[in-house]
Design a protein around this motif. Structure first.
Motif, mmCIF file in Angstrom:
data_model
loop_
_atom_site.group_PDB
_atom_site.id
_atom_site.type_symbol
_atom_site.label_atom_id
_atom_site.label_comp_id
_atom_site.label_asym_id
_atom_site.label_seq_id
_atom_site.Cartn_x
_atom_site.Cartn_y
_atom_site.Cartn_z
ATOM 1 N N ILE A 1 -4.548 -4.232 7.244
ATOM 2 C CA ILE A 1 -4.664 -3.402 6.036
ATOM 3 C C ILE A 1 -5.614 -2.229 6.317
ATOM 4 O O ILE A 1 -5.425 -1.123 5.828
ATOM 5 C CB ILE A 1 -5.178 -4.232 4.826
ATOM 6 C CG1 ILE A 1 -4.329 -5.500 4.612
ATOM 7 C CG2 ILE A 1 -5.260 -3.380 3.548
ATOM 8 C CD1 ILE A 1 -2.897 -5.295 4.216
ATOM 9 N N PHE B 1 -10.243 -4.967 -0.058
ATOM 10 C CA PHE B 1 -10.442 -3.933 0.975
ATOM 11 C C PHE B 1 -10.748 -2.587 0.331
ATOM 12 O O PHE B 1 -10.148 -2.229 -0.684
ATOM 13 C CB PHE B 1 -9.143 -3.695 1.763
ATOM 14 C CG PHE B 1 -8.505 -4.916 2.348
ATOM 15 C CD1 PHE B 1 -8.660 -5.221 3.691
ATOM 16 C CD2 PHE B 1 -7.729 -5.770 1.560
ATOM 17 C CE1 PHE B 1 -8.048 -6.333 4.250
ATOM 18 C CE2 PHE B 1 -7.117 -6.889 2.107
ATOM 19 C CZ PHE B 1 -7.276 -7.172 3.458
ATOM 20 N N VAL C 1 2.693 -24.501 1.326
ATOM 21 C CA VAL C 1 2.572 -23.168 0.715
ATOM 22 C C VAL C 1 1.314 -22.423 1.183
ATOM 23 O O VAL C 1 1.108 -21.266 0.828
ATOM 24 C CB VAL C 1 2.560 -23.258 -0.831
ATOM 25 C CG1 VAL C 1 3.855 -23.889 -1.316
ATOM 26 C CG2 VAL C 1 1.351 -24.028 -1.350
ATOM 27 N N ARG D 1 6.176 -12.517 5.207
ATOM 28 C CA ARG D 1 5.576 -12.248 6.527
ATOM 29 C C ARG D 1 6.141 -13.294 7.463
ATOM 30 O O ARG D 1 6.003 -14.491 7.199
ATOM 31 C CB ARG D 1 4.042 -12.347 6.466
ATOM 32 C CG ARG D 1 3.444 -11.244 5.607
ATOM 33 C CD ARG D 1 1.926 -11.258 5.567
ATOM 34 N NE ARG D 1 1.449 -10.248 4.630
ATOM 35 C CZ ARG D 1 0.194 -10.112 4.257
ATOM 36 N NH1 ARG D 1 -0.752 -10.893 4.751
ATOM 37 N NH2 ARG D 1 -0.147 -9.165 3.396
ATOM 38 N N GLU E 1 -8.853 -19.020 2.800
ATOM 39 C CA GLU E 1 -8.952 -17.677 2.221
ATOM 40 C C GLU E 1 -8.010 -17.593 1.017
ATOM 41 O O GLU E 1 -6.801 -17.612 1.177
ATOM 42 C CB GLU E 1 -8.549 -16.652 3.290
ATOM 43 C CG GLU E 1 -8.515 -15.246 2.781
ATOM 44 C CD GLU E 1 -7.724 -14.305 3.699
ATOM 45 O OE1 GLU E 1 -7.671 -14.519 4.914
ATOM 46 O OE2 GLU E 1 -7.146 -13.345 3.157
ATOM 47 N N GLY F 1 2.796 -19.743 4.214
ATOM 48 C CA GLY F 1 4.245 -19.663 4.103
ATOM 49 C C GLY F 1 4.733 -18.387 4.756
ATOM 50 O O GLY F 1 3.942 -17.562 5.242
ATOM 51 N N MET G 1 1.952 -13.246 -4.099
ATOM 52 C CA MET G 1 0.636 -12.621 -4.000
ATOM 53 C C MET G 1 0.393 -11.749 -5.218
ATOM 54 O O MET G 1 1.317 -11.124 -5.733
ATOM 55 C CB MET G 1 0.571 -11.733 -2.744
ATOM 56 C CG MET G 1 -0.825 -11.239 -2.403
ATOM 57 S SD MET G 1 -0.783 -9.745 -1.356
ATOM 58 C CE MET G 1 -0.342 -10.428 0.208
ATOM 59 N N GLY H 1 -3.364 -5.729 -5.891
ATOM 60 C CA GLY H 1 -3.800 -4.655 -6.772
ATOM 61 C C GLY H 1 -4.289 -3.483 -5.943
ATOM 62 O O GLY H 1 -4.693 -3.641 -4.774
ATOM 63 N N GLU I 1 0.822 -1.214 0.000
ATOM 64 C CA GLU I 1 0.000 0.000 0.000
ATOM 65 C C GLU I 1 0.863 1.274 0.000
ATOM 66 O O GLU I 1 0.602 2.205 -0.757
ATOM 67 C CB GLU I 1 -0.946 0.034 1.219
ATOM 68 C CG GLU I 1 -2.212 -0.811 1.074
ATOM 69 C CD GLU I 1 -1.977 -2.274 1.364
ATOM 70 O OE1 GLU I 1 -0.872 -2.640 1.802
ATOM 71 O OE2 GLU I 1 -2.903 -3.085 1.135
ATOM 72 N N PHE J 1 5.755 -15.874 0.164
ATOM 73 C CA PHE J 1 4.654 -16.386 -0.673
ATOM 74 C C PHE J 1 4.370 -15.399 -1.797
ATOM 75 O O PHE J 1 4.694 -14.215 -1.716
ATOM 76 C CB PHE J 1 3.397 -16.657 0.173
ATOM 77 C CG PHE J 1 2.861 -15.439 0.884
ATOM 78 C CD1 PHE J 1 3.396 -15.036 2.103
ATOM 79 C CD2 PHE J 1 1.825 -14.690 0.336
ATOM 80 C CE1 PHE J 1 2.908 -13.901 2.757
ATOM 81 C CE2 PHE J 1 1.336 -13.562 0.986
ATOM 82 C CZ PHE J 1 1.879 -13.167 2.201
ATOM 83 N N SER K 1 -7.464 -2.032 -1.815
ATOM 84 C CA SER K 1 -6.441 -2.984 -2.253
ATOM 85 C C SER K 1 -7.061 -4.361 -2.357
ATOM 86 O O SER K 1 -8.060 -4.678 -1.689
ATOM 87 C CB SER K 1 -5.209 -2.949 -1.357
ATOM 88 O OG SER K 1 -5.479 -3.498 -0.099
ATOM 89 N N TYR K 2 -6.449 -5.176 -3.229
ATOM 90 C CA TYR K 2 -7.094 -6.411 -3.674
ATOM 91 C C TYR K 2 -6.051 -7.508 -3.790
ATOM 92 O O TYR K 2 -5.163 -7.435 -4.642
ATOM 93 C CB TYR K 2 -7.749 -6.173 -5.050
ATOM 94 C CG TYR K 2 -8.573 -4.892 -5.072
ATOM 95 C CD1 TYR K 2 -9.877 -4.888 -4.603
ATOM 96 C CD2 TYR K 2 -8.003 -3.683 -5.487
ATOM 97 C CE1 TYR K 2 -10.616 -3.710 -4.570
ATOM 98 C CE2 TYR K 2 -8.735 -2.503 -5.460
ATOM 99 C CZ TYR K 2 -10.041 -2.519 -4.998
ATOM 100 O OH TYR K 2 -10.764 -1.353 -4.959
ATOM 101 N N ILE L 1 -4.729 -11.610 -4.009
ATOM 102 C CA ILE L 1 -4.993 -13.021 -4.339
ATOM 103 C C ILE L 1 -3.768 -13.812 -3.889
ATOM 104 O O ILE L 1 -2.632 -13.434 -4.198
ATOM 105 C CB ILE L 1 -5.212 -13.226 -5.858
ATOM 106 C CG1 ILE L 1 -6.541 -12.592 -6.295
ATOM 107 C CG2 ILE L 1 -5.211 -14.722 -6.212
ATOM 108 C CD1 ILE L 1 -6.883 -12.789 -7.763
#
Ligand code: 5CA
Length: 468
Positions: A230, A313, A177, A168, A308, A180, A185, A188, A139, A183, A341-342, A344
């Motif tokens: 976030i 957000f 995985v 993290r 998830e 992790g 991600m 967006g 962000e 990882f 923010s988005y 995946i």
């Protein structure tokens, strides 16, 4: 189906056209030369089926706690997932960028998150003793880019994303995985003038996510969620059900019968009706579930565990305010931008798809993400007729854009079948000495396991027709 090297730049979803339709020569993917070590034994450290199968199928190897190397087979799946994400993001009008993994601590001091993020953030200092960090999310970084580059209200809206490694320092990395420390991600970020415009951007991503997961063969349900570190107060997690999922979820049963492709989507149009259709039925994660609000009862309420696979957000001016990201309005007034923010979980999805699609013998890849489409099993490698038939099938399938892994190893049939069931390619096409004399081969669909002895041409058209 995804095509490598067939001259179509569109396969990776980036908006560049090939200058020349140059096709590199193809090398036959021979299993005898492929880097693939399958394991018969179940590794003791793996607690859930996807982790076990990823290790047994030679997709990943652990480098240290929560950090993995991706081997050829696993990396192909990761790439296929990335490609789907790129294509769906491009369709929704988001533009791909690539930001660095290492960020300056000072930027995070500006937003106030440097201290707030706590021990999950990996803090590093460079040779000049300057504080840096390995980005757990971006962000701040993207807001800085926007702050420096956009001036006027006419520069909005904007929607940028990248697919990049995150770190993290999870206290309990586990399940391979799935949780992790390092990882991959897709994250967006949208930038708009006010809440209404930002909600439109939110809706675009909401609908794009429904379509993205459906393409991977997943039923991901958007659920009201807590926004955690976030921030912001509008947030949805996209969750697939799995007994091994880390969160408890509560959802109206009817959501699971809804089809993400039912609506004709115009990303330029009003997506609020689609957003309402999905969010008017109750669905919430543990932290947001409120039995006093939830009117769904009895067997109409699915109470289950979930994974998830994405999280979106809207956080308004949470980052634009401290970082000073504003545009000039027609009357000269400065206005702070509204952000969302988005995310995946690209690498998590590899495990999540396996959780959703496997059987006792191994992985059952959905066609769209499979590392190869066809396992071509030559039962008598070295036999002139078997080799000729197998090579001819390989050539015809790859010419048609089908990705084939040719098992030409000198192994017992049982070993070959067990390995192919384990790695889970959607089709198994077996060439054996008895069949080729009669002009037939055996075709098996991995999902369901139906086997048929077919003429070579019929087997070919069965695969090619299915694909088209
Ligand atoms: N900046 C926002 C959205 S861009 C963000 O970081 N969201 S997040 O924290 O929810 O992460 C987005 C997605 O990354 C999650 O939905 C999840 O699928 C995946 N993810 C999060 N933490 C991990 C982890 N430790 N291992 C694997 N995947 C993870």
């Amino acid at each position: 189906m995804l095509h490598d090297g067939d001259g179509k730049a569109a396969s990776h979803g980036l908006d560049c056209a090939p200058l020349a339709l140059h096709k590199p020569p193809t090398v036959i993917m021979r299993l005898s030369r492929y880097f693939l070590t399958t394991l018969k034994e179940t590794p003791a450290e793996a607690k859930i089926v996807s982790h076990r199968l990823m290790l047994r199928a030679g997709m990943v190897r652990q480098a240290s706690a929560g950090i993995y190397s991706w081997l050829p087979l696993g990396f192909r799946v990761l790439r296929n997932i990335e490609n789907i994400v790129h294509e769906e993001m491009a369709a929704a009008g988001a533009q791909a960028v690539l930001m660095p993994t290492l960020q300056l601590a000072d930027l995070w001091r500006e937003s106030g998150r440097y201290d707030a993020y706590g021990p999950e953030m990996l803090r590093i200092s460079d040779r000049h003793d300057r504080d840096m960090l390995y980005g757990p999310t971006n962000e701040e970084q993207i807001t800085q880019i926007m702050r420096d580059d956009i001036r006027s209200y006419r520069d909005l809206p904007r929607n940028l994303y990248h697919i990049q490694w995150k770190f993290r320092d999870e206290i309990r990395p586990r399940f391979g995985v799935m949780r992790g420390r390092e990882f991959l991600m897709k994250d967006g970020y949208s930038f708009d003038l006010d809440f209404e415009a930002a909600k439109r951007s939110y809706n675009i991503m909401f609908v794009a996510y429904l379509r993205t997961y459906a393409r991977m063969g997943l039923k991901a349900i958007p659920m009201q969620a807590d926004s955690g570190p976030i921030g912001g107060d509008l947030s949805h997690e996209f969750v697939i059900l799995a007994d091994t999922g880390e969160s408890a979820v509560y959802a109206d049963k009817r959501l699971f019968d809804m089809d993400p492709h039912a609506d004709d989507v115009d990303f330029e149009g009003d997506l609020e009706p689609i957003f309402k259709k999905w969010t008017s039925l109750y669905a919430a994660t543990d932290e947001k579930h409120d039995p006093t609000v939830c009117s769904v009862e009895g067997e109409n309420l699915v109470e289950a565990r979930g994974i998830e696979v994405g999280h979106i957000f809207y956080f308004g001016t949470k980052y634009s305010e401290p970082l000073g990201c504003a545009v000039t309005m027609p009357d000269g007034e400065k206005r702070l931008i509204h952000g969302g923010s988005y995310g995946i979980g690209v690498s998590r999805l590899v495990g999540a798809i396996i959780e959703a699609s496997h059987d006792d013998a191994g992985i059952v890849w959905p066609d769209a993400v499979a590392p190869f489409n066809v396992a071509l099993i030559n039962l008598k490698s070295g036999d002139e007729v078997c080799d000729a038939v197998a090579n001819d099938l390989y050539a015809k399938l790859s010419d048609a854009g089908v990705q084939v892994l040719h098992d030409d190893r000198d192994e017992r049939a049982g070993v070959k079948f067990a390995d192919m069931d384990l790695i889970g390619l959607p089709w198994q096409l077996t060439v054996g000495p008895r069949g080729v004399k009669a002009g037939t081969v055996e075709l098996k669909r991995r999902a369901g396991g139906d086997k048929e002895e077919l003429s070579i041409d019929s087997a070919l058209s069965r695969i090619l027709d299915f694909d088209s």
